[in-house]
Design a protein around this motif. Structure first.
Motif, PDB file in Angstrom:
ATOM      1  N   SER A 165      -5.422  16.629  -9.495  1.00  0.00           N
ATOM      2  CA  SER A 165      -4.643  15.451  -9.622  1.00  0.00           C
ATOM      3  C   SER A 165      -5.513  14.221  -9.297  1.00  0.00           C
ATOM      4  O   SER A 165      -5.529  13.276  -9.767  1.00  0.00           O
ATOM      5  N   LEU A 166      -6.106  14.261  -7.815  1.00  0.00           N
ATOM      6  CA  LEU A 166      -6.715  13.398  -7.210  1.00  0.00           C
ATOM      7  C   LEU A 166      -8.003  13.020  -8.017  1.00  0.00           C
ATOM      8  O   LEU A 166      -8.126  11.784  -8.392  1.00  0.00           O
ATOM      9  N   ARG A 167      -8.690  13.832  -8.583  1.00  0.00           N
ATOM     10  CA  ARG A 167     -10.037  13.469  -9.429  1.00  0.00           C
ATOM     11  C   ARG A 167      -9.495  12.997 -10.653  1.00  0.00           C
ATOM     12  O   ARG A 167      -9.924  11.912 -11.309  1.00  0.00           O
ATOM     13  N   LYS A 168      -8.557  13.523 -11.315  1.00  0.00           N
ATOM     14  CA  LYS A 168      -8.131  13.335 -12.817  1.00  0.00           C
ATOM     15  C   LYS A 168      -7.402  12.040 -12.819  1.00  0.00           C
ATOM     16  O   LYS A 168      -6.814  11.471 -13.794  1.00  0.00           O
ATOM     17  N   ARG A 169      -6.567  11.838 -11.875  1.00  0.00           N
ATOM     18  CA  ARG A 169      -5.807  10.821 -11.645  1.00  0.00           C
ATOM     19  C   ARG A 169      -4.424  11.039 -12.515  1.00  0.00           C
ATOM     20  O   ARG A 169      -3.975  10.140 -13.373  1.00  0.00           O
ATOM     21  N   TYR A 207       0.654  -1.250  -0.115  1.00  0.00           N
ATOM     22  CA  TYR A 207      -0.035  -0.196  -0.241  1.00  0.00           C
ATOM     23  C   TYR A 207       0.794   1.115  -0.019  1.00  0.00           C
ATOM     24  O   TYR A 207       1.772   1.402   0.715  1.00  0.00           O
ATOM     25  N   GLN A 208       0.492   2.224  -0.683  1.00  0.00           N
ATOM     26  CA  GLN A 208       1.206   3.589  -1.034  1.00  0.00           C
ATOM     27  C   GLN A 208       0.147   4.605  -0.810  1.00  0.00           C
ATOM     28  O   GLN A 208      -0.631   4.825  -1.626  1.00  0.00           O
ATOM     29  N   PRO A 209       0.075   5.407   0.155  1.00  0.00           N
ATOM     30  CA  PRO A 209      -0.854   6.441   0.164  1.00  0.00           C
ATOM     31  C   PRO A 209      -0.802   7.203  -0.672  1.00  0.00           C
ATOM     32  O   PRO A 209       0.392   7.656  -1.409  1.00  0.00           O
ATOM     33  N   ASN A 210      -2.031   7.850  -1.495  1.00  0.00           N
ATOM     34  CA  ASN A 210      -2.064   8.611  -2.438  1.00  0.00           C
ATOM     35  C   ASN A 210      -1.649  10.010  -1.800  1.00  0.00           C
ATOM     36  O   ASN A 210      -2.371  10.563  -1.071  1.00  0.00           O
ATOM     37  N   PRO A 211      -0.673  10.676  -2.417  1.00  0.00           N
ATOM     38  CA  PRO A 211       0.021  11.841  -1.684  1.00  0.00           C
ATOM     39  C   PRO A 211      -1.189  12.978  -2.057  1.00  0.00           C
ATOM     40  O   PRO A 211      -1.050  14.144  -1.087  1.00  0.00           O
ATOM     41  N   TYR A 212      -1.674  12.923  -2.951  1.00  0.00           N
ATOM     42  CA  TYR A 212      -2.602  14.071  -3.526  1.00  0.00           C
ATOM     43  C   TYR A 212      -3.772  14.269  -2.658  1.00  0.00           C
ATOM     44  O   TYR A 212      -4.364  15.255  -2.389  1.00  0.00           O
TER      45      TYR A 212
END
Lengths: 336, 336
Positions: free
Chosen positions: B55-59, A47-52
């Motif tokens: 970034s979060l939404r658009k990946r 698991y790598q947390p999503n930094p954004y």
DNA sequence: GGTAATTACGTAAACGGTTACGTAAATAAA
DNA sequence: TTTATTTACGTAACCGTTTACGTAATTACC
């Protein structure tokens, strides 16, 4: 592609995402057994947390920006090493931006930082930057900024510099002690704080020693122009017997001009240069240098910025930290 | 601090956040009048979109990582310039990571990229990197990776390299033409692909010319050790009459060793070095160099990566693009 | 033994944009 | 004139993580 998220772990263990998040942060609100389960599954699933997602929620990016004129100069290369070393240590990420000595680009880059992309900023301004208005603007918006090397007088924040005035004075008096009577100081980007300091150090030494036929000559960014300029200076009457090259890239100019004119360094002309090049000692002749503590300056600037970011104090002190340059005396300024 | 968001603009204009978002993206679904209103207010309020929300939404992060051994070497400095130039042009941000020639750090850095922090990766591997397993892993997870300069044989992706074998061969035959009979090739980081290529080019030339008493000598990362080593080589019997320094930092070693032993370059020993230093031509004597197209290689690597990121094609071609190095003949390899 | 405090979690609302889907009005097609 | 389509927007879910708040169960206190 199908990256595992906190929700995946939560579902797999029959927990809520909140619990998983807290477990991964070692929150005291979570039982040891649960923590262990969560962490084990996390490492197992890689698991790598999503930094954004994290940055968005926490309003903290764990990222800093380093804004530089360019990385061609060995000073900035070394400074980046220093910065990166500290950043990695503190778990920060480093975004790099180059202004190419253009104020417009510098402004464009800084204007983006209101977005929260970075938590802080290390900057060495472009040679066109005479006013720090654009920098004050981002500071006013809450961005901590630390200058290193090239600073702006009118921006009250922490600055990491070297003792440009003193070392320039030292270099000049060194040349005088070696017998120089007519010293030319080759200058570039005269509007920069560091340039002014270096010129002032030079002038101070010249005045104290009442030297005539000495002075500051402005160069530009074009190698060929500078060669011509230096050649003209060296072939006129009242030829100087000492030269100070105030930036690294002027060093080859002087060497080549002297070679073309069949002038000997140091017999005809003695030379001191501001540079961090490791090749100084294998030049012909070995070059007397003022060497800036580039790595340390980068390291210090980053350290101060991160300390501030961790402590969340008020504003950064309007403080100037000086790390001394060193004069390495070699053959290019030898007496005879 | 109180940054303006899309919601602020929406509220101020009596629109929904969705409409504002679309207006700012010039969506055809939004009327011209509304677009104009939105954009005007946005610039007036100095609106900067939150990159992390987007970034979060658009990946998609619009960020790439550049992973390098270090920036001390002038090659990497120039490469960064090339990369940054393209990145700025394409609206990408550049995160920089240094491995300090450590495989462990390289693995640690890469393992973080599963998080989606970056859309792509430019890498020049550490000298300890003999296998590309960790790189293949991130590629398998969907990350586009482009190598530049130091690549991994076992990773099928696009690689930007220079013609190391040919230029090493060229350098060696040049020395032979200049009269050298006993050439020593000073090697470092022998496991690197580029090192192998250079060694092979050297050996090819040596074999073709049936030279004896020529060969490869391994150096390490310690300046002093290398000085001692080279001195020993140069003071033994069967002293070599030609040296090839395979990396930039070995150049000063050779010059200083020769100076200490009072050997003349090029009379006693001729020298060619792989380096990008601009000071090569003011060394004593001016240095014959193999100069890599560092800026162009960085530029090309970045260009290919961005093209891929924009087009979202399948995987990057397993393709090796070669940009030729140049041999600059100067006095250090002169015939007499 | 009743109340207070603690422990260990869950619920749900954020963070700021983006976008699938829905819809009313305006326009075009028939 | 009726239906189909387009235009121009709104609603609400979503990206993945964090965290304020709530709550049931356990423990502590007098």
């Amino acid at each position: 592609m199908a990256t595992t998220t906190i929700k995946d772990i939560a579902k797999a263990l029959g927990l809520s995402p909140a619990t998983v998040s807290r477990a991964l942060q070692d929150s005291h609100e979570i039982g040891e057994a649960t923590k262990k389960k969560v962490k084990e599954l996390a490492t197992q699933l890689n698991y790598q947390p999503n930094p954004y997602a994290s940055s968005l929620r926490k309003r903290k990016s764990n990222t800093i920006a380093v804004v530089l004129p360019e990385v061609a100069d060995s000073f900035f290369s070394l400074a980046i090493n220093g910065i990166e070393a500290v950043a990695k240590d503190k778990g920060y990420h480093v975004l790099i931006y180059l202004t190419h000595e253009s104020l417009l680009r510098e402004e464009a880059i800084l204007s983006e930082f209101k977005s929260g992309r970075v938590d802080g900023l290390l900057i060495s301004v472009s040679e066109e930057t005479t006013s720090g208005t654009h920098i004050k603007k981002v500071i006013d918006e809450g961005m901590p900024v630390v200058f290193f090397d090239r600073e702006c007088d009118d921006v009250p924040t922490t600055k990491i510099v070297t003792n440009d005035l003193e070392s320039s004075y030292l270099a000049t008096t060194h040349l005088i002690k070696q017998g120089c009577k007519k010293i030319v100081y080759l200058c570039i980007s005269p509007s920069l704080s560091i340039s002014k300091n270096r010129v002032n150090g030079f002038n101070k030494a010249i005045e104290e020693n009442k030297l005539t036929h000495s002075g500051v000559v402005a160069c530009d960014k074009h190698f060929d122009n500078n060669i011509e300029l230096v050649k003209k200076i060296l072939s006129g009457k009242n030829r100087p017997d000492g030269i100070i090259a105030s930036v690294e890239k002027l060093t080859p100019v002087v060497y080549l001009a002297c070679r073309d004119l069949r002038l000997s360094i140091p017999t005809d002309i003695k030379l001191v240069s501001f540079t961090n090049l490791q090749t100084s000692l294998i030049l012909n002749p070995p070059l007397t240098t003022i060497t800036q503590p580039a790595f340390k300056m980068g390291e210090k600037a980053a350290t101060i910025l991160f300390k501030h970011l961790d402590k969340k104090k008020a504003a950064l002190q309007n403080e100037t930290i000086v790390i001394a340059s060193e004069l390495f005396i070699r053959q290019s300024s030898a007496k005879k």
